[in-house]
Design a protein around this motif. Structure first.
Motif, short mmCIF file in Angstrom:
data_model
loop_
_atom_site.label_atom_id
_atom_site.label_comp_id
_atom_site.label_asym_id
_atom_site.label_seq_id
_atom_site.Cartn_x
_atom_site.Cartn_y
_atom_site.Cartn_z
N ASN A 236 89.93 111.09 57.63
CA ASN A 236 90.68 110.30 56.64
C ASN A 236 90.84 108.84 57.06
OD1 ASN A 236 91.01 112.55 55.01
ND2 ASN A 236 92.95 113.15 55.99
N ARG A 237 90.91 108.64 58.37
CA ARG A 237 91.14 107.29 58.88
C ARG A 237 89.89 106.43 58.80
NH1 ARG A 237 93.23 105.87 65.03
NH2 ARG A 237 93.31 103.59 64.79
N PHE A 238 88.71 107.03 59.10
CA PHE A 238 87.50 106.23 59.21
C PHE A 238 86.48 106.52 58.11
CE2 PHE A 238 89.03 106.63 63.65
CZ PHE A 238 89.26 105.28 63.91
N ARG A 239 86.89 107.26 57.08
CA ARG A 239 85.96 107.61 56.01
C ARG A 239 85.35 106.38 55.37
NH1 ARG A 239 85.54 112.29 53.00
NH2 ARG A 239 87.53 113.05 53.82
N ALA A 240 86.11 105.32 55.20
CA ALA A 240 85.65 104.14 54.47
C ALA A 240 84.90 103.14 55.35
CB ALA A 240 86.83 103.44 53.79
N GLN A 241 84.84 103.37 56.68
CA GLN A 241 84.18 102.42 57.59
C GLN A 241 82.72 102.83 57.81
OE1 GLN A 241 86.27 101.63 61.22
NE2 GLN A 241 88.31 101.64 60.23
N ALA A 242 81.83 101.88 57.45
CA ALA A 242 80.40 102.17 57.54
C ALA A 242 79.97 102.43 58.97
CB ALA A 242 79.60 100.98 56.97
N THR A 243 80.63 101.74 59.93
CA THR A 243 80.22 101.93 61.33
C THR A 243 80.57 103.32 61.86
OG1 THR A 243 82.34 100.99 62.06
CG2 THR A 243 80.48 99.47 61.85
N LYS A 244 81.49 104.02 61.16
CA LYS A 244 81.90 105.35 61.60
C LYS A 244 81.32 106.45 60.72
CE LYS A 244 84.90 104.18 64.89
NZ LYS A 244 84.85 104.66 66.29
N ALA A 245 80.40 106.08 59.82
CA ALA A 245 79.90 107.04 58.83
C ALA A 245 79.26 108.26 59.50
CB ALA A 245 78.90 106.37 57.90
N ARG A 246 78.42 108.01 60.54
CA ARG A 246 77.74 109.13 61.21
C ARG A 246 78.75 110.07 61.88
NH1 ARG A 246 72.74 108.06 65.11
NH2 ARG A 246 71.81 107.62 63.06
N SER A 247 79.75 109.48 62.54
CA SER A 247 80.76 110.30 63.21
C SER A 247 81.58 111.10 62.20
CB SER A 247 81.70 109.40 64.02
OG SER A 247 81.01 108.79 65.07
N VAL A 248 81.91 110.45 61.08
CA VAL A 248 82.69 111.14 60.05
C VAL A 248 81.91 112.32 59.49
CG1 VAL A 248 83.61 110.92 57.72
CG2 VAL A 248 84.11 109.15 59.43
N GLN A 249 80.62 112.12 59.18
CA GLN A 249 79.80 113.21 58.65
C GLN A 249 79.67 114.34 59.65
OE1 GLN A 249 78.64 113.65 55.54
NE2 GLN A 249 79.88 111.82 55.10
N SER A 250 79.56 113.97 60.92
CA SER A 250 79.46 114.98 61.98
C SER A 250 80.72 115.83 62.03
CB SER A 250 79.22 114.31 63.33
OG SER A 250 79.21 115.26 64.37
N LYS A 251 81.88 115.16 61.90
CA LYS A 251 83.15 115.88 61.93
C LYS A 251 83.30 116.79 60.70
CE LYS A 251 84.95 113.78 65.61
NZ LYS A 251 85.28 114.48 66.86
N ILE A 252 82.85 116.31 59.55
CA ILE A 252 82.93 117.11 58.32
C ILE A 252 82.08 118.37 58.46
CG2 ILE A 252 82.31 117.16 55.88
CD1 ILE A 252 83.10 114.20 55.73
N LYS A 253 80.87 118.23 59.01
CA LYS A 253 80.01 119.39 59.22
C LYS A 253 80.63 120.38 60.21
CE LYS A 253 75.58 117.10 58.24
NZ LYS A 253 74.28 116.66 58.82
N LEU A 254 81.27 119.81 61.24
CA LEU A 254 81.91 120.66 62.24
C LEU A 254 83.01 121.52 61.60
CD1 LEU A 254 82.25 121.48 65.22
CD2 LEU A 254 83.85 119.57 65.46
N LEU A 255 83.82 120.88 60.74
CA LEU A 255 84.87 121.64 60.05
C LEU A 255 84.28 122.70 59.14
CD1 LEU A 255 87.63 119.06 59.00
CD2 LEU A 255 87.70 120.75 60.83
N GLY A 256 83.18 122.37 58.46
CA GLY A 256 82.56 123.32 57.55
C GLY A 256 82.00 124.54 58.26
N LYS A 257 81.49 124.35 59.47
CA LYS A 257 80.90 125.46 60.21
C LYS A 257 81.97 126.37 60.86
CE LYS A 257 76.55 123.15 61.47
NZ LYS A 257 75.74 122.64 62.61
N LYS A 258 83.09 125.75 61.19
CA LYS A 258 84.10 126.49 61.96
C LYS A 258 84.95 127.34 61.03
CE LYS A 258 87.04 125.67 65.97
NZ LYS A 258 86.08 126.35 66.84
N GLU A 259 84.88 128.67 61.24
CA GLU A 259 85.65 129.59 60.41
C GLU A 259 87.13 129.48 60.78
OE1 GLU A 259 85.94 134.38 59.42
OE2 GLU A 259 84.20 133.55 60.47
N ARG A 260 87.95 129.42 59.76
CA ARG A 260 89.38 129.22 59.98
C ARG A 260 90.06 130.56 60.25
NH1 ARG A 260 92.51 124.77 56.45
NH2 ARG A 260 94.28 124.43 57.86
N ARG A 261 90.82 130.61 61.34
CA ARG A 261 91.57 131.82 61.66
C ARG A 261 92.75 131.95 60.69
NH1 ARG A 261 90.96 133.96 67.24
NH2 ARG A 261 89.39 132.68 68.30
N VAL A 262 92.91 133.16 60.15
CA VAL A 262 94.01 133.41 59.21
C VAL A 262 95.24 133.86 60.00
CG1 VAL A 262 94.77 134.80 57.24
CG2 VAL A 262 92.37 134.07 57.42
#
Length: 623
Positions: A236-262
């Motif tokens: 949320n903090r760096f979503r709008a910064q172009a210099t952080k775009a790769r890191s943000v996408q990497s973090k988004i993919k990481l969250l998508g892969k990680k199954e959430r414990r109920v």
């Protein structure tokens, strides 16, 4: 041998278990546990082919015989003995094998005179016992027992325990009696959170492992949630910064892969306490020379019983079924009158009575909340609903009619009615019937905490060992009061039928125990217990006396120190001198008392250990 793979069973939207796999191996005796309604009985039906599962497989070895205890009554032979022998396997040498069926019938409480009776003459409980005898005599490769102790008395349960400990084939057992299960089984298997888990050892070992695993799971879940929030904040903090775009996408993919414990849902238990009514007096009631008989011409069921019930008494009523336990409770509750003798209740007695016949008095047209509200006169509607929730009738379940409830649910309603009615004496007749293990544990805790007296008729040795300090014993054709714990009773007296059924000697080759009869072992135990009391009781009294003396002197010193402080402030030299001398002498007296206490405590410990070792030596002989 049974192998289960990927088994799933549902009823509509309700899942019982999902994708479970396990085996019951050669010679294993497995205790099957889980909450009421978790699917234990359904699993038995799947083994027997009486129901279909949704997916998975159940593999049963070819020509493998499975026997189960049926509640359905269907007899085809003219006598009890012939019915018990209907599936009896013949010995290879062709010799008579009816002795096996006779032994089982006698162990389950039948008399020899019952052997030639028609099965249809038996009571419903004894017809179930005959079904059990027929099953045990048939010796299937796998034995499925669903609550086999429900219609058994304490003596039959003890016999069945010994019988099943010697069972050479496979066994799966469902029972709410934890001591019975742990005495019989080699493994425990639980249906928990729609999964099935099996472990070698007793129930407590498995439940402790589950508790430990769920604590680890919850710690991991909390840690992962913390990490997830940190990642989300980064995105949320760096979503709008172009210099952080790769890191943000990497973090988004990481969250998508990680199954959430109920978060694990909270397992609900009966959690209650009995309401204590105030009582000022020594005895709740006195029964003097109490006698009762249904047949004036026959021998009395209860003959000349005298009993006084005092504060905090925990009295167990034990004996075979049909000997008078429930009748005694009905007499003490005032629901029946004695043939002779008297029952004198205290004027402040407030009685709470839980009986199996009381369940039949529930109004079938009432809802659960209406039935509990009918006796909860000082409770608001909210309080009534709260009590319904405590009895596990929350939400719309409180609106269920009594007529549609199971036996276990009706027991909970009756228990709920008792809980909202203040009492100082509880009469409980087989209160553990229909309760699961967790609910029984809650009942034991509530009885322990109750600030009144309790009489409980039960065949549960867990209850007897955990609670009672005095017994009313129906045995040897009479009823008597035994002052002591249930273990004391077993050690000093024991059951008559077990004396008769004992072999001439204990198992061959057990060292010093060889050739010693069990009655002789019991007599030796009683002698040791008597000697222990004679030796240790005076030492214990001495210890208590010294402890009280030390407490008294320390209290005296506290008072004198306060007076000394005031005398010092006032400059009262005469009082200062007198108190200083008194305090000095008190300290010397305390030191001397502590020395005596250490000597007495050491001697008591050593002598108690000596007697305990002698008792253990006899236990090793009694194998």
């Amino acid at each position: 041998m049974i192998t289960v793979t990927g088994l799933t069973k549902t009823y509509g939207l309700q899942t019982l278990f999902e994708n479970v796999s396990f085996t019951v191996g050669t010679g294993e005796r497995v205790g099957l546990v889980g909450r009421n309604g978790s699917g234990k009985t359904t699993l038995f039906r799947l083994f027997l082919g009486e129901e279909e599962y949704d997916s998975g497989s159940i593999h049963i070895s070819k020509n493998y015989t499975i026997g189960h205890l049926s509640q359905h009554i269907s007899f085809t032979r003219g006598t009890v003995l012939k019915e018990a022998c209907i599936n009896l396997k013949a010995d290879e040498d062709g010799s008579d094998t009816t002795y096996r069926a006779k032994e089982i019938l006698l162990g389950l409480g039948f008399s020899q005179s019952d052997f030639n009776r028609s099965p249809m003459e038996l009571s419903g409980g004894y017809q179930i016992r005959l079904n059990l005898a027929r099953l045990l005599a048939s010796e299937p490769e796998m034995l499925l027992l669903d609550e086999p102790t429900n219609y058994l008395d304490i003596l039959s349960v003890r016999w069945l325990t010994r019988f099943l400990c010697g069972w050479k084939h496979e066994l799966v057992l469902i029972t709410h009696d934890r001591i019975f299960m742990d005495s019989v089984t080699t493994h425990t298997m639980v249906i928990h959170r729609f999964k099935l888990r099996k472990m070698e050892g007793p129930t407590d070992k498995l439940y402790q492992q589950i508790l430990q695993d769920e604590e680890v799971y919850e710690q991991a879940r909390i840690h992962e949630e913390k990490k997830r929030k940190e990642i989300e904040q980064f995105i949320n903090r760096f979503r709008a910064q172009a210099t952080k775009a790769r890191s943000v996408q990497s973090k988004i993919k990481l969250l998508g892969k990680k199954e959430r414990r109920v978060k694990l849902s909270e397992e609900r238990n009966l959690d209650f306490e009995f309401r204590s009514a105030p009582f000022h007096g020594k005895w709740f009631l006195d029964a003097k020379s109490l006698s009762f008989s249904f047949d004036p011409a026959g021998p009395p069921l209860i003959n000349s019983l005298s009993l006084s019930i005092g504060k905090k008494d925990r009295i167990g009523i034990i004996g075979k079924n049909g000997k008078g336990k429930t009748t005694l409770l009905n007499l003490l509750a005032g629901e029946m009158g004695p043939t002779a003798g008297s029952i004198i209740p205290h004027e402040n007695l407030k009685l709470g009575y839980f009986g199996q016949t009381n369940i039949d008095r529930l109004n079938p047209l009432n809802t659960v909340e209406e039935e509990i509200g009918s006796v909860f006169h000082d409770g608001s509607y909210g309080a009534i609903r709260t009590m319904c929730g405590i009895m596990m009738f929350d939400g719309d379940r409180a609106l269920k009619k009594i007529s549609v409830l199971s036996g276990g649910e009706k027991s909970r309603v009756l228990l709920g009615k008792m809980l909202v009615s203040p009492a100082n004496l509880l009469l409980l007749d087989e209160p553990t019937n229909h309760l699961d293990m967790e609910s029984i544990d809650s009942l034991v805790e509530a009885i322990e905490a109750f600030n009144g007296a309790v009489l409980i008729a039960t065949h549960s040795e867990l209850i007897l060992h955990a609670l009672v300090t005095k017994l009313i014993v129906f045995d040897r054709g009479e009823v008597s009061v035994f002052e002591g714990s249930y273990q004391d009773f077993l050690d000093r007296i024991g059951w008559e039928t077990e004396d008769i059924g004992d072999k001439a000697s204990v198992q061959e080759g057990v060292g010093k125990g060889k050739g010693i009869e069990k009655k002789e072992l019991r007599r030796l135990k009683a002698d040791i217990i008597t000697d222990r009391s004679r030796v240790c009781a005076p030492l214990k009294e001495r210890i208590n006396s010294l402890e009280n003396r030390i407490i008294r002197i320390e209290k005296q010193m506290e008072d004198e120190n306060r007076t000394l402080l005031k005398a010092s402030q006032d400059g009262d030299s005469k009082t200062i001198v007198a108190l200083s001398m008194s305090i000095h002498n008190a300290k010397k007296e305390i030191d001397a008392a502590f020395e005596e206490l250490e000597i007495a405590s050491t001697e008591h410990y050593e002598r108690a250990e000596e007697f305990e070792e002698r008792l253990k030596e006899l236990d090793r002989m009694d194998l």
